[in-house]
Scaffold this motif. Structure first.
Motif, PDB file in Angstrom:
ATOM      1  N   ILE A   1      71.228  56.071 -45.137  1.00 14.63           N
ATOM      2  CA  ILE A   1      71.123  54.700 -45.652  1.00 14.63           C
ATOM      3  C   ILE A   1      71.422  53.675 -44.567  1.00 14.63           C
ATOM      4  O   ILE A   1      72.051  53.977 -43.547  1.00 14.63           O
ATOM      5  CB  ILE A   1      72.063  54.471 -46.848  1.00 14.63           C
ATOM      6  CG1 ILE A   1      73.537  54.634 -46.434  1.00 14.63           C
ATOM      7  CG2 ILE A   1      71.701  55.386 -48.002  1.00 14.63           C
ATOM      8  CD1 ILE A   1      74.523  54.161 -47.491  1.00 14.63           C
ATOM      9  N   LYS A   2      70.990  52.451 -44.827  1.00 15.43           N
ATOM     10  CA  LYS A   2      71.266  51.340 -43.921  1.00 15.43           C
ATOM     11  C   LYS A   2      72.749  50.991 -43.950  1.00 15.43           C
ATOM     12  O   LYS A   2      73.447  51.215 -44.946  1.00 15.43           O
ATOM     13  CB  LYS A   2      70.457  50.102 -44.332  1.00 15.43           C
ATOM     14  CG  LYS A   2      68.961  50.224 -44.131  1.00 15.43           C
ATOM     15  CD  LYS A   2      68.274  48.933 -44.574  1.00 15.43           C
ATOM     16  CE  LYS A   2      66.762  49.026 -44.445  1.00 15.43           C
ATOM     17  NZ  LYS A   2      66.090  47.792 -44.925  1.00 15.43           N
ATOM     18  N   ASP A   3      73.199  50.410 -42.852  1.00 12.78           N
ATOM     19  CA  ASP A   3      74.573  49.928 -42.749  1.00 12.78           C
ATOM     20  C   ASP A   3      74.559  48.682 -41.863  1.00 12.78           C
ATOM     21  O   ASP A   3      73.834  48.641 -40.864  1.00 12.78           O
ATOM     22  CB  ASP A   3      75.473  50.996 -42.129  1.00 12.78           C
ATOM     23  CG  ASP A   3      76.940  50.612 -42.165  1.00 12.78           C
ATOM     24  OD1 ASP A   3      77.637  51.019 -43.110  1.00 12.78           O
ATOM     25  OD2 ASP A   3      77.400  49.876 -41.262  1.00 12.78           O
TER      26      ASP A   3
ATOM     27  N   ILE B   1      66.734  57.146 -38.627  1.00 15.93           N
ATOM     28  CA  ILE B   1      66.027  56.183 -39.475  1.00 15.93           C
ATOM     29  C   ILE B   1      66.910  55.904 -40.680  1.00 15.93           C
ATOM     30  O   ILE B   1      67.487  56.833 -41.262  1.00 15.93           O
ATOM     31  CB  ILE B   1      64.663  56.737 -39.943  1.00 15.93           C
ATOM     32  CG1 ILE B   1      63.768  57.061 -38.748  1.00 15.93           C
ATOM     33  CG2 ILE B   1      63.965  55.754 -40.877  1.00 15.93           C
ATOM     34  CD1 ILE B   1      62.479  57.770 -39.124  1.00 15.93           C
ATOM     35  N   ARG B   2      67.010  54.626 -41.077  1.00 18.66           N
ATOM     36  CA  ARG B   2      67.888  54.263 -42.191  1.00 18.66           C
ATOM     37  C   ARG B   2      67.127  53.424 -43.213  1.00 18.66           C
ATOM     38  O   ARG B   2      66.448  52.460 -42.858  1.00 18.66           O
ATOM     39  CB  ARG B   2      69.114  53.520 -41.663  1.00 18.66           C
ATOM     40  CG  ARG B   2      69.878  54.374 -40.640  1.00 18.66           C
ATOM     41  CD  ARG B   2      71.123  53.726 -40.069  1.00 18.66           C
ATOM     42  NE  ARG B   2      71.721  54.640 -39.102  1.00 18.66           N
ATOM     43  CZ  ARG B   2      71.547  54.576 -37.780  1.00 18.66           C
ATOM     44  NH1 ARG B   2      70.796  53.606 -37.266  1.00 18.66           N
ATOM     45  NH2 ARG B   2      72.105  55.464 -36.987  1.00 18.66           N
ATOM     46  N   PHE B   3      67.278  53.809 -44.480  1.00 18.77           N
ATOM     47  CA  PHE B   3      66.587  53.141 -45.574  1.00 18.77           C
ATOM     48  C   PHE B   3      67.577  52.466 -46.521  1.00 18.77           C
ATOM     49  O   PHE B   3      68.764  52.798 -46.534  1.00 18.77           O
ATOM     50  CB  PHE B   3      65.735  54.148 -46.357  1.00 18.77           C
ATOM     51  CG  PHE B   3      64.618  54.771 -45.572  1.00 18.77           C
ATOM     52  CD1 PHE B   3      63.725  53.978 -44.873  1.00 18.77           C
ATOM     53  CD2 PHE B   3      64.449  56.151 -45.534  1.00 18.77           C
ATOM     54  CE1 PHE B   3      62.676  54.546 -44.153  1.00 18.77           C
ATOM     55  CE2 PHE B   3      63.415  56.727 -44.823  1.00 18.77           C
ATOM     56  CZ  PHE B   3      62.514  55.920 -44.125  1.00 18.77           C
ATOM     57  N   ASP B   4      67.057  51.552 -47.327  1.00 17.06           N
ATOM     58  CA  ASP B   4      67.863  50.840 -48.310  1.00 17.06           C
ATOM     59  C   ASP B   4      68.414  51.829 -49.344  1.00 17.06           C
ATOM     60  O   ASP B   4      67.659  52.629 -49.915  1.00 17.06           O
ATOM     61  CB  ASP B   4      66.992  49.787 -49.005  1.00 17.06           C
ATOM     62  CG  ASP B   4      67.796  48.873 -49.901  1.00 17.06           C
ATOM     63  OD1 ASP B   4      68.379  49.383 -50.879  1.00 17.06           O
ATOM     64  OD2 ASP B   4      67.829  47.652 -49.653  1.00 17.06           O
ATOM     65  N   GLU B   5      69.704  51.748 -49.595  1.00 18.81           N
ATOM     66  CA  GLU B   5      70.316  52.717 -50.520  1.00 18.81           C
ATOM     67  C   GLU B   5      69.778  52.588 -51.946  1.00 18.81           C
ATOM     68  O   GLU B   5      69.762  53.565 -52.708  1.00 18.81           O
ATOM     69  CB  GLU B   5      71.841  52.553 -50.535  1.00 18.81           C
ATOM     70  CG  GLU B   5      72.338  51.221 -51.049  1.00 18.81           C
ATOM     71  CD  GLU B   5      73.855  51.120 -51.001  1.00 18.81           C
ATOM     72  OE1 GLU B   5      74.518  51.825 -51.770  1.00 18.81           O
ATOM     73  OE2 GLU B   5      74.368  50.320 -50.184  1.00 18.81           O
TER      74      GLU B   5
ATOM     75  N   PRO C   1      71.584  49.754 -36.576  1.00 17.64           N
ATOM     76  CA  PRO C   1      70.191  49.298 -36.669  1.00 17.64           C
ATOM     77  C   PRO C   1      69.416  50.144 -37.667  1.00 17.64           C
ATOM     78  O   PRO C   1      69.826  51.251 -38.022  1.00 17.64           O
ATOM     79  CB  PRO C   1      69.666  49.495 -35.243  1.00 17.64           C
ATOM     80  CG  PRO C   1      70.509  50.588 -34.674  1.00 17.64           C
ATOM     81  CD  PRO C   1      71.872  50.414 -35.288  1.00 17.64           C
ATOM     82  N   GLU C   2      68.266  49.620 -38.110  1.00 20.72           N
ATOM     83  CA  GLU C   2      67.456  50.366 -39.082  1.00 20.72           C
ATOM     84  C   GLU C   2      66.851  51.626 -38.480  1.00 20.72           C
ATOM     85  O   GLU C   2      66.589  52.593 -39.197  1.00 20.72           O
ATOM     86  CB  GLU C   2      66.365  49.463 -39.655  1.00 20.72           C
ATOM     87  CG  GLU C   2      66.906  48.376 -40.565  1.00 20.72           C
ATOM     88  CD  GLU C   2      65.816  47.621 -41.287  1.00 20.72           C
ATOM     89  OE1 GLU C   2      64.661  48.087 -41.280  1.00 20.72           O
ATOM     90  OE2 GLU C   2      66.118  46.551 -41.847  1.00 20.72           O
TER      91      GLU C   2
END
Length: 382
Positions: free
Chosen positions: A43-45, A60-64, A49-50
């Motif tokens: 998830i994003k934090d 890679i980070r996505f919206d929880e 960075p995304e």
């Protein structure tokens, strides 16, 4: 192989907010990434960075709030040979349908196949969609195979691990320096330190250790019970249970210390400055990673006979298992024995360090996972 490691929607990777799964994924990724193309998805934090590349690993980070939707879209668009999904069996069918040519490995870190979490139909669909199911302990494996017999041929225990360089025992030169430094910083020089690391929740049993303390102080007035943790990962808010612990601890100001949430990089020093590690879990613990950390730091372990915890304890060699796990005096008995015998502590600590070096370093864990990925990619066609 092109491999994706998919975390849950709870915490980001790297483990800047803590989390056993997050530590696990980040640690194995760096090793597997030396020979394979690895992407870690979480998830994003706000502090990350995304997307980014760290050494040989893509993150890679996505919206929880749209996490499953975005992970599904991603794996449908990017052809991965293997996707390793952590702890979300209910997601597996959807992901497998989105990427029918990908082999899916499910790792199970808790009792995620319990009837209140997964219906019979969902469980069967998940098992059918998985090429392999890996579990963090034999105990967790049995929670799956005892309910779903068809999972037996796919299920394998792959124990977690620890950074052997990050955690140093007191007899090493680095460990000795850390021992003196951290004790000085915390004002614990001359104390016999009993360490607890974990969430301050009833299922972890810290109240039982506080109830054991009078029986320990009778024999060791210099004992110090150090609690490291908060009510939840990265959350230092105080609930009624934590207030109760603080109230109990205040009765023994010379023998109890509470340290709230600690950044992962500071945890090894707290192990290094301790004499004994204790895990008083009351619930069926999958197999708490603190056991690996304590062994790596050369600490003797006292742990409850709950879930997978006993699987890494050789009774009387690297620690002791408490069968009467609800009884404060049972913990006090073993703690008093070890606090009175520095040679025994050292021997158990040495054995623990040797055990973790032999089977639980991150390189070993990564090798074990890679073999599972290779088997899945080679032998299972969907």
């Amino acid at each position: 192989m092109k491999i994706a490691l998919v975390a849950t929607e709870k915490l980001p990777v790297p483990a800047i907010r803590g989390g056993a799964i997050q530590i696990y994924l980040d640690s194995v990724a760096s090793y597997i990434g030396k020979t394979e193309n690895v992407t870690v998805i979480s998830i994003k934090d706000p502090d990350l960075p995304e997307s980014e590349k760290r050494s040989n690993v893509e993150y890679i980070r996505f919206d929880e709030h749209r996490y499953l939707e975005e992970v599904t879209r991603h794996v449908s668009q990017v052809h991965y040979d293997v996707v390793h999904l952590c702890n979300r069996p209910a997601w597996l069918t959807q992901l497998a349908e989105a990427a029918p040519k990908t082999k899916f490995i499910l790792s199970v870190h808790n009792e995620m196949f319990a009837p209140d979490k997964l219906s019979d139909q969902e469980g069967k669909q998940c098992i059918s969609a998985a090429s392999k199911i890996i579990t963090v302990s034999d105990y967790i494996g049995k929670t799956i195979t005892s309910r779903f017999k068809q999972a037996q041929v796919k299920t394998k225990t792959v124990y977690s691990g620890v950074d052997l360089g990050e955690y140093q025992p007191r007899w090493s030169s680095e460990g000795a320096k850390t021992y003196e430094r951290v004790r000085s910083e915390l004002g614990l020089a001359g104390k016999k330190v009993i360490l607890f690391v974990g969430r301050l929740s009833k299922v972890k049993g810290p109240h039982i250790l506080l109830q054991a303390l009078p029986h320990i102080i009778e024999n060791h007035r210099d004992a110090m019970l150090v609690f490291v943790g908060s009510k939840w990962f990265g959350d230092d808010d105080i609930n009624n249970y934590v207030k109760h612990l603080y109230t109990l601890g205040a009765l023994y100001p010379d023998n109890v210390t509470f340290i709230k949430f600690v950044k992962p990089r500071d945890i090894p020093g707290l192990y290094a400055m301790s004499d004994v590690f204790v895990c008083s879990s009351q619930w069926q613990e999958p197999l708490a990673r603190v056991h690996y950390e304590a062994m790596a730091a050369g600490l003797p372990i006292i742990t409850s006979n709950r879930g997978g915890n006993p699987e890494v304890i050789d009774e009387g060699k690297n620690g002791y298992i408490i069968d009467d796990f609800e009884n404060p005096e049972a913990y006090a008995f073993r703690l008093n024995q070890l606090l009175a015998d520095s040679k025994k502590r050292h021997l158990l600590g040495k054995n623990g360090r040797a055990k973790v070096e032999a089977g639980f370093g991150w390189q070993t864990v990564a090798n074990n996972l890679l073999r599972v990925y290779q088997q899945a990619n080679k032998h299972f066609d969907k």
